[in-house]
Motif scaffolding. Structure first.
Motif, PDB file in Angstrom:
ATOM      1  N   LEU A 138       0.776  -1.126  -0.117  1.00  0.00           N
ATOM      2  CA  LEU A 138       0.177  -0.089  -0.119  1.00  0.00           C
ATOM      3  C   LEU A 138       0.728   1.131  -0.061  1.00  0.00           C
ATOM      4  CD1 LEU A 138      -1.803  -0.837   2.964  1.00  0.00           C
ATOM      5  CD2 LEU A 138      -2.418  -1.245   0.516  1.00  0.00           C
ATOM      6  N   ILE A 139       1.628   1.270  -0.826  1.00  0.00           N
ATOM      7  CA  ILE A 139       2.377   2.487  -0.814  1.00  0.00           C
ATOM      8  C   ILE A 139       2.066   3.604  -1.314  1.00  0.00           C
ATOM      9  CG2 ILE A 139       4.296   3.334  -1.689  1.00  0.00           C
ATOM     10  CD1 ILE A 139       5.057   0.825  -1.595  1.00  0.00           C
ATOM     11  N   LYS A 178      -0.428   4.962  -2.986  1.00  0.00           N
ATOM     12  CA  LYS A 178      -1.793   5.322  -2.594  1.00  0.00           C
ATOM     13  C   LYS A 178      -1.961   6.696  -2.640  1.00  0.00           C
ATOM     14  CE  LYS A 178      -1.528   2.390  -0.475  1.00  0.00           C
ATOM     15  NZ  LYS A 178      -1.428   1.936  -0.161  1.00  0.00           N
TER      16      LYS A 178
END
Ligand SMILES: [Cu+2]
Lengths: 119, 543
Positions: free
Chosen positions: A3-4, A6
């Protein structure tokens, strides 16, 4: 699932990873009844919804993330499933579930457990 | 391909609800609001034709989305399970109810096209068309959350379906209002009609809201049960977001109602024509986002089912606690070294480097956004306007930053090739799209702000912002670590709400006259600032 980014504020922000979970395991027998050493056994799972076993896939995961398909049969009530585990050596294992819930959601779940030599 | 299938599957629910609302809401609109059989002169044929065309479009689109939903499900299952889902899939409720729903939509489409559209003022035909809704609504009941429950199934299904109809009446009515406004702009209907339809709709709107609350409250109670379930699990969190957006939508609805009341006292059309249509447009953005959130809510496990996996309110608040942003990143090697342990199922080792890497990306992005919002605020002052208006350059810089940082294991920093990673990993694909859009957005927005005749260009930004917010809310996910995923989700859904506020504010800034224009613009920029703050203090749980 890092989930970087994002974040990307607007737009995107699209976070992902994983499949939706809707059918989740609400009870399992692993906590109450430890899996015996070197002996085939059965694990009982209860789901929060009806599941389509024909469209589900259940794996036993052992050290090194080795996967092995295990047989699942319907239990005595809707939402109940029995898993037939092979004889297992002591160690850490997991049951990895991909389950199709009756309302159409494909869910993944993971149950970790240990097989221990009786004291 | 699994990533793409999963991603599309999560979006199609919202699209489906949108078309469902256009079809059902349109029929209720014709039957309860226009009543074209009562008054031969008030509503001309141009208006009735438009009304019916919209219903026809909604029902036709519904057939296709419902069939695509089934197709996507099949695709998703074959890629996830690695085998053909047939013949088992033919026996599922999902397949049978889905086909029944598509078939009912087809019957509705056929009737509207061949019977209703030929006799626009026949009460009988309107009644029949509304009666044909029944099988459509009933078949939909087997596709909602409640249908797979083990207890209280019938009750949950019925309440959910009534909830959906109330939402459809509201959303479908709003689409009809937008259509009438467009006819009015082209002088195909008289201006005196505008206050009349607005007034009639506000009665139906209030009714819809009452039904939404009356059905939504018991559903929420049933699926959530505890305060912790509301605050500390994905289901509760999305519901909270839905309530916040509902407040926003009601705010616009209230402004419209006030304008109508004012009109019938003063007979001045100014507010009704210079503000209300744009409030309605903004309200549409909010309502669509609510539909996407509702679809996403249906894919979350209810809080009551996962009591041992809910977070406490302290943990939730901890996600928003102000702290020093992380301004140093672990090395690329350290990150990659921690990956195998982090993703292992048996013998999992949480990776400090992965968490730090992610925090750094989020925090630095937050600094970009807060700085940009600061310049954006300055640009409202005449003194600084000349240079501060170039603040969207920040998006382009952010795009470059994200391109290098978002997926460490892929090109240009990692070993996996560009195309390979883009098309085989849903997350990477989404990051790539996001990165590209952020960069493009900055470029377009600068052009839009400096051009003398920018045309439609300035509207791209708020539309993308709304779309971004929708994505954030539509694709909240639960993986193997539901509690960790939830804590990550909390911040992201809040950003989704702010994105929506940003979008509505900018939209109104472009459409309204001063002073409303500047107020809306400032609110928009302030929402950007809030997104920056959430990101700047973001700390991912270690896993
Ligand atoms: Cu994030």
């Amino acid at each position: 699932m890092r989930l970087i980014s994002k974040l990307v504020f607007v737009l995107s922000l699209i976070t992902s990873c994983g499949v939706h979970a809707h059918a989740v395991v609400t009870h399992n027998s692993l906590a109450l009844k430890p899996v015996p050493v070197n002996q085939a056994s059965q694990v009982e799972l209860s789901f929060n919804s009806k599941v389509e076993l024909d469209l589900s896939e259940i794996h036993l995961v052992s050290a090194g993330d080795k996967m092995q398909v295990i047989e699942a049969v319907p239990g005595d009530k809707p939402g109940k499933v029995l898993l037939n585990l092979p004889a297992l050596m002591p160690g850490e294992y997991a049951i990895k579930l991909k389950v199709f819930a009756a309302d159409g959601h494909l869910s993944e779940d993971l149950l970790r457990f240990f097989v221990k030599q009786p004291q | 391909m699994e990533g793409i299938a999963d991603y599309l599957d999560s979006l199609i629910g919202g699209i489906d609800l949108t078309f469902y609302s256009i079809a059902i809401g349109g029929l209720l609109w014709g039957w309860l609001i226009l009543k074209p059989w009562e008054d031969e002169t008030r509503f001309n044929n141009a208006l009735l034709e438009k009304t019916v065309a919209l219903i026809q479009f909604g029902s036709k689109a519904l057939i296709f989305t419902q069939l695509s939903k089934i197709g996507l499900k099949i695709w998703l299952m074959s890629v996830t399970l690695g085998k053909s889902p047939f013949p088992a899939f033919f026996h599922t409720v999902q397949f049978n109810a889905g086909i029944a729903r598509a078939a009912s939509a087809a019957v509705l489409f056929y009737y509207v096209k061949t019977a209703l559209s030929k006799h626009l003022r026949s009460e009988q035909r309107w009644l029949t068309a509304n009666a044909i809704l029944l099988p459509l609504v009933v078949s939909a009941a087997w596709l909602v959350h409640g249908a797979s429950r083990l207890e209280d199934r019938g009750l949950l299904m019925s309440i959910t379906v009534i909830h959906q109809i109330a939402a459809a009446a509201w959303v479908g009515g709003i689409f009809q209002l937008l259509a009438i406004w467009r006819l009015k702009k082209r002088n195909l209907v008289g201006v005196e009609l505008w206050p009349v339809v607005l007034k009639r709709f506000s009665v139906l709107g209030v009714g819809a809201v009452v039904v939404l609350l009356l059905t939504g409250t018991p559903l929420a109670w049933y699926y959530i049960r505890t305060f912790q379930g509301f605050i500390g699990a994905g289901y509760g969190n999305l519901l909270m977001v839905k309530i916040m957006m509902m407040g926003l939508a009601l705010g616009f609805a209230w402004l419209n109602r006030q304008a109508v009341v004012e009109f019938f006292e003063s007979r001045s059309l100014y507010t009704l024509t210079a503000k209300v249509p744009y409030y309605i447009e903004a309200e549409t953005l909010v309502l669509l986002t609510i539909l996407f959130t509702a679809a996403s809510l249906a894919s979350q496990p209810p809080s009551m089912d996962i009591p041992s996996l809910t977070a406490t309110w302290q943990e939730v608040l901890g996600m928003f606690e102000p702290r020093l942003p992380r301004y140093t990143s672990p090395s690329h090697e350290a990150l990659l070294a921690g990956e195998p342990g982090r993703v292992a199922i048996v013998g999992q080792v949480p990776s400090e480097a992965a968490t730090a890497w992610s925090d750094y990306n989020h925090n630095i992005s937050g600094i970009f956004l807060t700085t940009m919002s600061f310049f954006a605020m300055l640009s409202y002052s005449a003194r600084f306007h000349r240079w501060a208006r170039f603040w969207p350059v920040g998006f382009m810089l952010l795009g470059v930053f994200l391109f290098f940082r978002s997926d460490a294991e892929t090109w240009p920093l990692g070993p996996i090739g560009f195309w390979d990673s883009t098309f085989n990993n849903g997350e990477v694909l989404q990051h790539r799209i996001a990165t590209f859009l952020v960069f493009g957005l900055g470029w377009m927005e600068i052009k839009a702000r400096i051009a003398k005749e920018p045309g439609m260009l300035p509207f791209v930004f708020p539309l993308l912002a709304a779309f971004g917010g929708m994505m954030l809310l539509a694709h909240s996910h639960v993986g193997f670590e539901p509690k960790t995923a939830f804590l990550i989700q909390v911040g992201h859904t809040l950003m989704g709400v702010f994105s929506l506020i940003l979008a509505c504010g900018r939209w109104l800034e472009l459409k309204l006259d001063a002073p409303g224009k500047n107020i809306a613009g400032f609110i928009s920029v302030f929402a950007l600032f809030q997104i920056g703050i959430v990101l700047m203090f973001y700390r991912e749980p270690l896993y």
